[in-house]
Design an enzyme around this catalytic site. Sequence first.
Site, mmCIF file in Angstrom:
data_model
loop_
_atom_site.group_PDB
_atom_site.id
_atom_site.type_symbol
_atom_site.label_atom_id
_atom_site.label_comp_id
_atom_site.label_asym_id
_atom_site.label_seq_id
_atom_site.Cartn_x
_atom_site.Cartn_y
_atom_site.Cartn_z
ATOM 1 N N GLU A 149 13.210 -12.362 -38.252
ATOM 2 C CA GLU A 149 13.293 -12.554 -39.700
ATOM 3 C C GLU A 149 13.825 -11.323 -40.413
ATOM 4 O O GLU A 149 13.929 -11.297 -41.643
ATOM 5 C CB GLU A 149 11.921 -12.945 -40.260
ATOM 6 C CG GLU A 149 10.800 -12.045 -39.816
ATOM 7 C CD GLU A 149 9.424 -12.625 -40.105
ATOM 8 O OE1 GLU A 149 9.293 -13.400 -41.071
ATOM 9 O OE2 GLU A 149 8.473 -12.298 -39.376
ATOM 10 N N CYS A 169 11.560 -21.806 -37.301
ATOM 11 C CA CYS A 169 10.375 -22.289 -38.000
ATOM 12 C C CYS A 169 10.464 -22.103 -39.513
ATOM 13 O O CYS A 169 9.475 -22.288 -40.215
ATOM 14 C CB CYS A 169 9.116 -21.611 -37.466
ATOM 15 S SG CYS A 169 9.129 -19.806 -37.599
ATOM 16 N N HIS A 213 7.597 -21.443 -55.544
ATOM 17 C CA HIS A 213 6.372 -21.953 -54.942
ATOM 18 C C HIS A 213 6.103 -23.391 -55.385
ATOM 19 O O HIS A 213 5.675 -24.240 -54.596
ATOM 20 C CB HIS A 213 5.175 -21.078 -55.357
ATOM 21 C CG HIS A 213 5.186 -19.724 -54.733
ATOM 22 N ND1 HIS A 213 5.184 -18.560 -55.462
ATOM 23 C CD2 HIS A 213 5.208 -19.341 -53.432
ATOM 24 C CE1 HIS A 213 5.193 -17.524 -54.645
ATOM 25 N NE2 HIS A 213 5.199 -17.971 -53.407
ATOM 26 N N ASP A 225 12.619 -15.492 -44.643
ATOM 27 C CA ASP A 225 12.785 -14.052 -44.860
ATOM 28 C C ASP A 225 14.148 -13.571 -44.385
ATOM 29 O O ASP A 225 14.751 -12.692 -45.006
ATOM 30 C CB ASP A 225 11.679 -13.269 -44.149
ATOM 31 C CG ASP A 225 10.425 -13.150 -44.995
ATOM 32 O OD1 ASP A 225 10.507 -13.350 -46.220
ATOM 33 O OD2 ASP A 225 9.352 -12.846 -44.432
#
Length: 579
Positions: A436, A507, A196, A460
């Site tokens: 995904e 995306c 993150h 993912d």
Amino acid sequence: MSLWLSAIGASRGVAIGPVHRMHGTDLDIPEYHLDDPAIETEIARFQQAAHEARAQLAAVREQIPSNAPAEIGAFIETHLLMMDDTALIDTVTARIREDRINAEWALKLQSEELIDVFEQMNDGYLRTRRDDIAHVTARLQRVLLNQEHPIGTGTADQNSDPPVIVADELTPADIILLHQQGIAAIVTEHGGPLSHSAILARSLRLPALMGATGVRRLLVDEEIVVIDGEAGHLLAAPDAAALDFYHHRQQRDARYQRMLAVLRDEPAVSADGVHIAMLANVELPDDSIEAGRVGAEGVGLYRTEFLFMNRKDTPSEEEQLAVYRQVLASTDGPVTIRTLDAGADKSIGLSDKVAPNPALGLRAIRLCLKETGLFRSQLRALLRASAEGRMRIMLPMISTVGEMRQARHLINEAAAELAAEGLAYDRDLPIGAMIEVPAAALAAPTLARYCDFFSLGTNDLIQYTLAIDRIDDEINYLYDPLHPAVLTLIRMTIDAGQAAGISVSMCGEMASDKRYTALLLGLGLTEFSMHPASVLEVKRAVMGADVARLRRRVAEILSLTDAATYREALDGLTREQQI
């Protein structure tokens, strides 16, 4: 004498500045017993500290950059929820009273117990929650110890060069606070390019190195260092020649950014005349303004989950309608809105039950098909908004044709309700699936019969294909966008879309990374959706590409059977996209 260190380049850019070492979760905790009259005062001090720490996080949440991915907000939300958890706050209060010890000591003991519980869990996802406990308690400890400002109030005054922060690890909240104080770069001993913190550093355009083991021990405060976030290098005590070289690098990078800005209004057309759609990922209505500033042709992913988070109730149909209208009004091009993708690390408070494996549990479309009242309200708002702009609805985490058919049935029912009420909606509204889950990619030829478009969510898709948690430092080296299985699934999805005559976009983070632009063009991708900060850089790569040649070349590479030759060829293709 100069010192040269190699680490993981987590965020590109060159920075030069004095070292400031931080200790993160490694704090000197005082331990002492209290007299009876001091106990209630100590409890009040702890509760005030908890209030201040929560206020810090709430302020950080409001300052998350618009181009930061959804995971950052979810990370902050998780820590805010922990601040309200009785297992932490109330239990520490009880320890202070019962054991007659100071707040820092009581918090340390409770934190150690909670971390030990998570360490013993069989589920790998839940074991990683121990890090959240450590981060939240470290923030509380810093407030208790009056160290809530990580670099202090006097370290970086107006006449000083911005410091390079060196720490064991930094949370996204820490990075946002540090960025506000004007730091030059960050270097951490732990972490990787998919954490993150790394993703946030890239969104902030903050040079960052991670995985620099032992760096705090090797450096001293105030010594000058050079950070090269692209090459993954740190140079301590640089001589005049080295400083001159890196100052020129900074000037070159600045010129490159100015050159990219010139491309804003240029069409994204390859050297051989193929138009590539350049779209933006956004989360808030105002983010679409930033997308327009960099010349994005529309929104390829609008995330709706933050309408539902950090509140006790769910947003009404009218509240959602107002937001969707605002997004459409602020965007010239088409807008793809993803239905609620909650679950896993994005809780919306529908249940207190902890799933055995949230990443594979009741989330996204699975949750919406179970909570149909919640889903119907969103669908009605989306359909009503579709009458006022170019919209597409995207369904997340589709894994079966049955889910797609069930979702379309609910959409049709909502449309029939609106028609009966005399409310307008786009009767040709495109409905698509986010690919995904590997099963969806494998079933893409069949799934395409029920979809008007596909969108590849590579974040993912890669981690599910390779069975790894991309933010787990222990195994994220296995996260490989170039793995043959990953590229096979991407190619299968694009081929299935082309065969069915439907568009296919991407995306995920892979679309934002210019190193993969040539590869994706070679795989046949013609729609890219990314952080606004990446649009111009990827556009430049598109404009210099010969798509027909790349498609032939990528087909040849994917046909290779020797692993070493395959990897060498792909690495060569990605190197061509470097500055």
